[in-house]
Design a protein around this motif. Structure first.
Motif, PDB file in Angstrom:
ATOM      1  N   THR A  18       0.850  -1.347   0.025  1.00 39.42           N
ATOM      2  CA  THR A  18       0.100   0.143   0.156  1.00 39.42           C
ATOM      3  C   THR A  18       0.962   1.328  -0.008  1.00 39.42           C
ATOM      4  OG1 THR A  18      -1.752  -1.146   1.030  1.00 39.42           O
ATOM      5  CG2 THR A  18      -1.948   1.327   1.256  1.00 39.42           C
ATOM      6  N   LEU A  22       0.785   4.110  -2.931  1.00 31.76           N
ATOM      7  CA  LEU A  22       0.740   5.480  -2.576  1.00 31.76           C
ATOM      8  C   LEU A  22       1.843   6.212  -3.130  1.00 31.76           C
ATOM      9  CD1 LEU A  22      -0.629   5.281   0.756  1.00 31.76           C
ATOM     10  CD2 LEU A  22      -1.982   5.833  -1.155  1.00 31.76           C
ATOM     11  N   VAL A  25       1.748   6.830  -6.751  1.00 31.22           N
ATOM     12  CA  VAL A  25       0.351   7.778  -7.193  1.00 31.22           C
ATOM     13  C   VAL A  25       0.766   9.257  -6.470  1.00 31.22           C
ATOM     14  CG1 VAL A  25      -1.002   5.895  -7.489  1.00 31.22           C
ATOM     15  CG2 VAL A  25      -1.107   7.071  -5.494  1.00 31.22           C
ATOM     16  N   ALA A  26       1.608   9.330  -5.696  1.00 29.57           N
ATOM     17  CA  ALA A  26       1.722  10.623  -5.007  1.00 29.57           C
ATOM     18  C   ALA A  26       1.861  11.854  -5.980  1.00 29.57           C
ATOM     19  CB  ALA A  26       2.741  10.786  -4.116  1.00 29.57           C
ATOM     20  N   ALA A  28       0.989  12.256  -9.023  1.00 30.33           N
ATOM     21  CA  ALA A  28      -0.237  12.769  -9.931  1.00 30.33           C
ATOM     22  C   ALA A  28      -1.222  13.159  -8.774  1.00 30.33           C
ATOM     23  CB  ALA A  28      -0.712  11.392 -10.497  1.00 30.33           C
ATOM     24  N   LEU A  29      -1.217  12.893  -7.754  1.00 30.05           N
ATOM     25  CA  LEU A  29      -2.263  13.143  -6.866  1.00 30.05           C
ATOM     26  C   LEU A  29      -1.868  14.629  -6.338  1.00 30.05           C
ATOM     27  CD1 LEU A  29      -4.584  12.473  -4.786  1.00 30.05           C
ATOM     28  CD2 LEU A  29      -3.057  11.717  -3.059  1.00 30.05           C
ATOM     29  N   VAL A  30      -0.696  14.929  -6.038  1.00 32.79           N
ATOM     30  CA  VAL A  30      -0.454  16.277  -5.609  1.00 32.79           C
ATOM     31  C   VAL A  30      -0.705  17.217  -6.730  1.00 32.79           C
ATOM     32  CG1 VAL A  30       1.619  17.661  -5.167  1.00 32.79           C
ATOM     33  CG2 VAL A  30       1.408  15.459  -4.126  1.00 32.79           C
ATOM     34  N   PHE A  32      -3.033  16.636  -9.085  1.00 36.34           N
ATOM     35  CA  PHE A  32      -4.454  16.876  -9.345  1.00 36.34           C
ATOM     36  C   PHE A  32      -4.982  17.680  -8.022  1.00 36.34           C
ATOM     37  CE2 PHE A  32      -8.680  15.571  -7.440  1.00 36.34           C
ATOM     38  CZ  PHE A  32      -9.419  15.721  -8.404  1.00 36.34           C
ATOM     39  N   LEU A  33      -4.600  17.778  -7.026  1.00 34.95           N
ATOM     40  CA  LEU A  33      -4.824  18.534  -5.546  1.00 34.95           C
ATOM     41  C   LEU A  33      -4.498  20.104  -6.350  1.00 34.95           C
ATOM     42  CD1 LEU A  33      -3.835  16.464  -2.616  1.00 34.95           C
ATOM     43  CD2 LEU A  33      -6.255  16.945  -3.551  1.00 34.95           C
ATOM     44  N   TYR A  36      -6.119  21.160 -10.078  1.00 31.76           N
ATOM     45  CA  TYR A  36      -7.539  20.974 -10.442  1.00 31.76           C
ATOM     46  C   TYR A  36      -8.365  20.895  -9.130  1.00 31.76           C
ATOM     47  CZ  TYR A  36      -5.793  18.773 -14.681  1.00 31.76           C
ATOM     48  OH  TYR A  36      -5.405  18.671 -16.049  1.00 31.76           O
ATOM     49  N   LEU A  37      -8.247  20.431  -8.035  1.00 29.43           N
ATOM     50  CA  LEU A  37      -9.193  20.365  -7.142  1.00 29.43           C
ATOM     51  C   LEU A  37      -9.301  21.661  -6.348  1.00 29.43           C
ATOM     52  CD1 LEU A  37     -11.495  19.101  -5.212  1.00 29.43           C
ATOM     53  CD2 LEU A  37      -9.478  18.455  -3.672  1.00 29.43           C
TER      54      LEU A  37
END
Length: 301
Positions: A18, A22, A25-26, A28-30, A32-33, A36-37
């Motif tokens: 896990t 993480l 994907v960190a 891409a997640l950062v 996105f946040l 985008y978000l």
């Protein structure tokens, strides 16, 4: 004891997997946040204010959304955007599917697929500049050819009646290759024995296309239509370079209207409200498309 130790070992291995996932994907997640978000949440906040960039925002509640209902320019831009979608998506999808089927049946050469995808590798701005010169009423190569064959010169991007069709044609030219490549990839996943069995039963090309190809391409078709529709509603680059919303507001799409309100009229709150409405509309249209096309289902079972 051995069983307990085995369970602990499996739990540690799952936690490690896990954590590794993480970490992957960190980034891409950062992204996105941050890109985008947070901007989306900020746009929603700004849409509830009256802000001209020169003074502090003033909270006005839903006044900007109420104003939209009676804004003729907004409804005109919505209709122009809808017309662009109608011009662009059906032709782009049909041509992409045709090219994919022909490439799959007649020629699978990598060089042919490279030629098909080449226009997509050109940026929107460069493509718009190239076609702006080629469609020029006086010096354009296209009008020169039309004059030679006796059709006569056309306004294209300079004509209110032809500008939107011309913009849609430029976008179709640029994106059809990508659409064809996506369909081609989907065709490779269809088992060949299905076509062989159909031929033994005496089925023709159209029957195989209608009974085998289209049903099994449904997930890919859904993906193409959803992404194409979202992209079409957000057309901006070609408009900005080739027409600037003209002539006579004939290419004043929603995104160009948002740009005008935000950076020309300094109405950031109103522009953000239009952006939020567009965002919600795209979500609803996407969900409707996914449901109608049954994108989560596949006949390859």
């Amino acid at each position: 004891m051995m069983k307990a130790g085995s369970n602990v070992s499996r739990a540690r291995r799952r936690r490690k997997e896990t954590l590794t996932g993480l970490l992957f994907v960190a980034p891409a997640l950062v992204g996105f946040l941050v890109f985008y978000l947070l901007p989306t949440l900020r746009a929603i906040q700004i849409s509830l204010t009256d802000w001209n960039l020169m003074r502090a925002p003033k909270f006005v509640g839903f006044a900007n959304y109420t104003k939209l209902l009676g804004d003729e320019n907004f409804w005109h831009s919505a209709w122009v955007t809808f017309a662009y979608v109608l011009y662009n998506i059906p032709i782009q999808t049909a041509l992409g599917l045709l090219l994919a089927v022909l490439s799959d049946r007649l020629a699978r050469a990598v060089s042919l697929r490279a030629v098909i995808i080449a226009p997509y590798l050109i940026s929107n701005v460069v493509a718009a500049l190239v076609w702006l010169m080629m469609l020029d009423p006086i010096l354009g190569l296209v009008n020169g050819f039309l004059e030679i064959v006796g059709i006569g010169r056309q306004g294209f991007l300079a004509s209110p009646d032809q500008a939107m069709v011309s913009v849609a044609a430029i976008s179709t030219w640029r994106h059809t290759g990508l659409t064809a490549l996506l369909f081609y990839a989907g065709l490779q996943a269809i088992p060949r024995h299905l076509y062989e069995a159909a031929r033994l039963e005496g089925a023709g090309e159209w029957t195989m296309f209608h009974r085998i190809t289209l049903p099994l391409l449904r997930p890919v078709l859904a993906f193409v239509l959803v992404t194409s529709l979202i992209g079409s509603f957000q057309v901006f680059d070609v408009i900005a370079v080739a027409t600037a919303g003209g002539p006579s507001n004939s290419t004043r799409v929603i995104l160009w209207y948002i740009y005008e309100n935000a950076f020309k009229f300094n109405k950031m709150g109103y522009a953000s409200a239009i952006s939020v409405v567009l965002f919600v509309t795209l979500i609803l249209v996407t969900l409707l498309q996914m449901r109608l096309l049954k994108a989560d289902q596949s006949d390859l079972t």
